[in-house]
Design a protein around this motif. Structure first.
Motif, PDB file in Angstrom:
ATOM      1  N   GLN A 173       4.554 -76.240 -89.117  1.00 50.66           N
ATOM      2  CA  GLN A 173       4.633 -76.279 -87.655  1.00 50.66           C
ATOM      3  C   GLN A 173       5.347 -75.079 -87.052  1.00 50.66           C
ATOM      4  OE1 GLN A 173       6.516 -80.065 -86.948  1.00 50.66           O
ATOM      5  NE2 GLN A 173       4.830 -81.238 -87.865  1.00 50.66           N
ATOM      6  N   GLY A 174       6.080 -74.317 -87.889  1.00 50.96           N
ATOM      7  CA  GLY A 174       6.834 -73.177 -87.382  1.00 50.96           C
ATOM      8  C   GLY A 174       8.312 -73.479 -87.310  1.00 50.96           C
ATOM      9  N   LEU A 175       9.124 -72.492 -87.648  1.00 48.56           N
ATOM     10  CA  LEU A 175      10.570 -72.686 -87.695  1.00 48.56           C
ATOM     11  C   LEU A 175      11.181 -72.676 -86.306  1.00 48.56           C
ATOM     12  CD1 LEU A 175      11.504 -70.402 -90.749  1.00 48.56           C
ATOM     13  CD2 LEU A 175      10.764 -72.798 -90.721  1.00 48.56           C
ATOM     14  N   GLY A 176      12.303 -73.410 -86.182  1.00 49.79           N
ATOM     15  CA  GLY A 176      13.023 -73.467 -84.923  1.00 49.79           C
ATOM     16  C   GLY A 176      14.421 -72.897 -85.055  1.00 49.79           C
ATOM     17  N   GLU A 177      15.349 -73.424 -84.262  1.00 44.61           N
ATOM     18  CA  GLU A 177      16.738 -72.961 -84.278  1.00 44.61           C
ATOM     19  C   GLU A 177      17.647 -73.909 -85.049  1.00 44.61           C
ATOM     20  OE1 GLU A 177      17.672 -70.035 -82.965  1.00 44.61           O
ATOM     21  OE2 GLU A 177      15.545 -69.727 -82.519  1.00 44.61           O
ATOM     22  N   ASP A 178      17.074 -74.874 -85.747  1.00 43.58           N
ATOM     23  CA  ASP A 178      17.864 -75.887 -86.424  1.00 43.58           C
ATOM     24  C   ASP A 178      18.348 -75.421 -87.797  1.00 43.58           C
ATOM     25  OD1 ASP A 178      15.729 -76.954 -88.568  1.00 43.58           O
ATOM     26  OD2 ASP A 178      14.709 -76.605 -86.656  1.00 43.58           O
ATOM     27  N   MET A 179      19.204 -76.229 -88.404  1.00 42.66           N
ATOM     28  CA  MET A 179      19.835 -75.889 -89.679  1.00 42.66           C
ATOM     29  C   MET A 179      18.818 -75.744 -90.805  1.00 42.66           C
ATOM     30  SD  MET A 179      22.713 -78.122 -91.715  1.00 42.66           S
ATOM     31  CE  MET A 179      21.587 -79.533 -91.791  1.00 42.66           C
ATOM     32  N   LEU A 180      17.866 -76.646 -90.883  1.00 42.60           N
ATOM     33  CA  LEU A 180      16.880 -76.583 -91.955  1.00 42.60           C
ATOM     34  C   LEU A 180      15.998 -75.346 -91.805  1.00 42.60           C
ATOM     35  CD1 LEU A 180      16.141 -78.060 -94.486  1.00 42.60           C
ATOM     36  CD2 LEU A 180      14.600 -79.520 -93.177  1.00 42.60           C
ATOM     37  N   SER A 181      15.614 -75.033 -90.578  1.00 43.47           N
ATOM     38  CA  SER A 181      14.851 -73.807 -90.338  1.00 43.47           C
ATOM     39  C   SER A 181      15.656 -72.581 -90.742  1.00 43.47           C
ATOM     40  CB  SER A 181      14.466 -73.708 -88.861  1.00 43.47           C
ATOM     41  OG  SER A 181      13.547 -74.716 -88.494  1.00 43.47           O
ATOM     42  N   PHE A 182      16.955 -72.628 -90.478  1.00 46.88           N
ATOM     43  CA  PHE A 182      17.851 -71.535 -90.838  1.00 46.88           C
ATOM     44  C   PHE A 182      17.864 -71.327 -92.350  1.00 46.88           C
ATOM     45  CE2 PHE A 182      22.209 -70.300 -92.116  1.00 46.88           C
ATOM     46  CZ  PHE A 182      22.297 -69.052 -91.498  1.00 46.88           C
ATOM     47  N   LEU A 183      17.954 -72.422 -93.105  1.00 50.34           N
ATOM     48  CA  LEU A 183      17.950 -72.315 -94.564  1.00 50.34           C
ATOM     49  C   LEU A 183      16.607 -71.804 -95.088  1.00 50.34           C
ATOM     50  CD1 LEU A 183      19.841 -75.581 -95.598  1.00 50.34           C
ATOM     51  CD2 LEU A 183      20.701 -73.231 -95.684  1.00 50.34           C
ATOM     52  N   ILE A 184      15.514 -72.262 -94.473  1.00 51.64           N
ATOM     53  CA  ILE A 184      14.185 -71.779 -94.869  1.00 51.64           C
ATOM     54  C   ILE A 184      14.076 -70.276 -94.612  1.00 51.64           C
ATOM     55  CG2 ILE A 184      11.713 -71.923 -94.388  1.00 51.64           C
ATOM     56  CD1 ILE A 184      12.178 -74.901 -93.703  1.00 51.64           C
ATOM     57  N   ALA A 185      14.599 -69.833 -93.486  1.00 51.27           N
ATOM     58  CA  ALA A 185      14.581 -68.406 -93.158  1.00 51.27           C
ATOM     59  C   ALA A 185      15.416 -67.601 -94.153  1.00 51.27           C
ATOM     60  CB  ALA A 185      15.093 -68.190 -91.737  1.00 51.27           C
ATOM     61  N   GLN A 186      16.549 -68.189 -94.598  1.00 50.86           N
ATOM     62  CA  GLN A 186      17.372 -67.524 -95.606  1.00 50.86           C
ATOM     63  C   GLN A 186      16.577 -67.358 -96.905  1.00 50.86           C
ATOM     64  OE1 GLN A 186      21.077 -66.675 -95.603  1.00 50.86           O
ATOM     65  NE2 GLN A 186      20.417 -66.451 -93.482  1.00 50.86           N
ATOM     66  N   HIS A 187      15.799 -68.372 -97.259  1.00 54.13           N
ATOM     67  CA  HIS A 187      14.942 -68.280 -98.447  1.00 54.13           C
ATOM     68  C   HIS A 187      13.884 -67.213 -98.260  1.00 54.13           C
ATOM     69  CE1 HIS A 187      10.998 -69.294-100.248  1.00 54.13           C
ATOM     70  NE2 HIS A 187      11.721 -69.436-101.349  1.00 54.13           N
ATOM     71  N   ASP A 188      13.234 -67.213 -97.097  1.00 53.64           N
ATOM     72  CA  ASP A 188      12.160 -66.256 -96.854  1.00 53.64           C
ATOM     73  C   ASP A 188      12.659 -64.816 -96.830  1.00 53.64           C
ATOM     74  OD1 ASP A 188      10.547 -68.454 -96.694  1.00 53.64           O
ATOM     75  OD2 ASP A 188      10.341 -68.431 -94.507  1.00 53.64           O
ATOM     76  N   ALA A 189      13.960 -64.653 -96.530  1.00 52.33           N
ATOM     77  CA  ALA A 189      14.565 -63.310 -96.518  1.00 52.33           C
ATOM     78  C   ALA A 189      15.084 -62.915 -97.899  1.00 52.33           C
ATOM     79  CB  ALA A 189      15.701 -63.266 -95.503  1.00 52.33           C
ATOM     80  N   GLY A 190      14.886 -63.789 -98.889  1.00 51.45           N
ATOM     81  CA  GLY A 190      15.299 -63.474-100.250  1.00 51.45           C
ATOM     82  C   GLY A 190      16.753 -63.761-100.550  1.00 51.45           C
TER      83      GLY A 190
END
Length: 392
Positions: free
Chosen positions: A197-214
């Motif tokens: 659905q696309g990432l937001g500003e929430d904590m789980l989205s933040f962790l997913i973004a950290q993963h995607d950034a390596g």
């Protein structure tokens, strides 16, 4: 040098009857569970010493959980990490859960509390524990994690069932394993939906973004998300109840809060000192360590009796009394050192806002003793029930 140590059982039903601080023979005791640290100074030393490792994995193994997904999760979790890996895993969550996030959520907290309180009938005594304490932390988790609000009841159940491990009752092993299996399945589905659905500003989205950034592996992303969910509700639930119970029963203190709500944070910290939900923080010595003249052998269980350290007369004057203006009031309820509780800022604000709501909307609230049961299990305080009369 090793001295003869007094006997003490930190998980016995009557353990919390100890007044606090060192025993007559000293601050270190020995019992069937291992060593117990009873005073504030030595408790602080142990909690800050990296030679004492978190005992969460060993507790699982003592329950017979020695392999499989639940064991693997705990073995690689933030709780068991040390050194550079611990700092790398903790830093993203520490930033997300920092003071700015905590302060920004106050408005949301007030909305959630008002929504929950709307279901209470003030014309008769209300189940405050079931209506507010048990529901608020899970609602807050759903907001922070970007989960549907309808998931709050499931989040609360999962947190309670997984952390029933801390009751130290091996008969609960099947319940605990099943709860973790359900938690893992729930999180996998939630992460997949967020990615779709696309990432937001929430904590789980933040962790997913950290993963995607390596910055986090897939396993690390999942383990951090699982750790945040398991810790999301149950301890804050009980600690909130303990705060409300304690403050409402001291009518002089309660009246001062009604007259000056700015005193609420100080009052809450004093309750955290007197009635700390964690109760005992367990560690394992990774090498021989000398404490107060006693050599703790490598591999030994070492239990920090938080309730005893928080009532140590050598650190707190008149430790059994509720002192609103207590100076240097920094109890060990949320631990200390590199493994201090990541969510403590949020938990404090949640409790402050619950008390503030009562002070502002129902200043005459009293505890209904016959509908209230505050107990102990596994060396911890717990709220079995809390009934209040909002308009006596």
């Amino acid at each position: 040098m090793t001295t003869t140590l007094p006997h003490f059982e930190p998980f016995s039903p009557d353990a919390l009857a100890h007044r606090g601080g060192a025993l007559a023979e000293g601050p270190v005791a020995l019992g069937s569970a291992g060593y117990t640290i009873l005073n504030f100074e030595l408790a602080t030393t142990v909690l800050r010493d990296s030679r004492f490792q978190n005992a969460a994995l060993k507790l699982m193994e003592d329950f017979g959980i020695t392999d499989g997904p639940v064991h693997e999760f705990r073995a690689h979790s933030l709780l068991m990490a040390e050194g550079r890996r611990h700092l790398r895993l903790r830093t993203p969550l520490a930033r997300f859960m920092g003071p700015a996030t905590v302060e920004n959520i106050r408005g949301i907290l007030r909305e959630i509390i008002q929504d929950l309180a709307a279901a209470l009938d003030p014309s008769a005594p209300v189940d405050f524990h079931g209506g507010i304490d048990q529901r608020l932390p899970a609602r807050v988790y759903c907001y922070l994690a970007g989960a549907p609000v309808e998931d709050a009841a499931k989040v609360a159940r999962l947190s309670e069932r997984t952390l029933s491990l801390l009751n130290r009752d091996p008969s609960l092993t099947p319940v605990i394993v099943a709860a973790y299996d359900e938690l893992f399945a729930y999180l996998r589905d939630l992460v997949a939906r967020k990615r779709a659905q696309g990432l937001g500003e929430d904590m789980l989205s933040f962790l997913i973004a950290q993963h995607d950034a390596g910055k986090l592996s897939e396993e690390e992303l999942f383990n951090e998300a699982a750790a945040m969910l398991e810790a999301s509700s149950v301890n804050t639930t009980h600690q909130t109840g303990l705060v409300v119970w304690t403050l409402l029963r001291d009518r002089e203190v309660w009246q001062r809060l009604v007259e000056d709500p700015a005193l609420i944070p100080a009052a809450m910290v004093e309750v955290l000192r007197l009635y700390p939900r964690p109760g005992v923080v367990s560690r394992i010595a990774t090498e021989d360590v000398e404490l107060n003249g006693t050599v703790i052998p490598a591999g030994s269980d070492v239990h920090v009796a938080v309730w005893s350290a928080n009532r140590d007369p050598a650190r707190f004057e008149n430790p059994a009394e509720f002192v609103l203006e207590r100076e240097r009031n920094q109890p060990l309820t949320f631990s200390t050192g590199s493994h201090n509780c990541l969510g403590q800022g949020l938990a404090k604000v949640e409790m402050e806002e619950v008390v503030r709501y009562l002070v502002e909307h129902f200043p005459n609230t009293v505890v209904v003793e016959e509908g209230t049961d505050i107990g102990q299990a596994g060396g911890r305080w717990l709220v079995k029930s809390l009934t209040v009369d909002l308009k006596p």
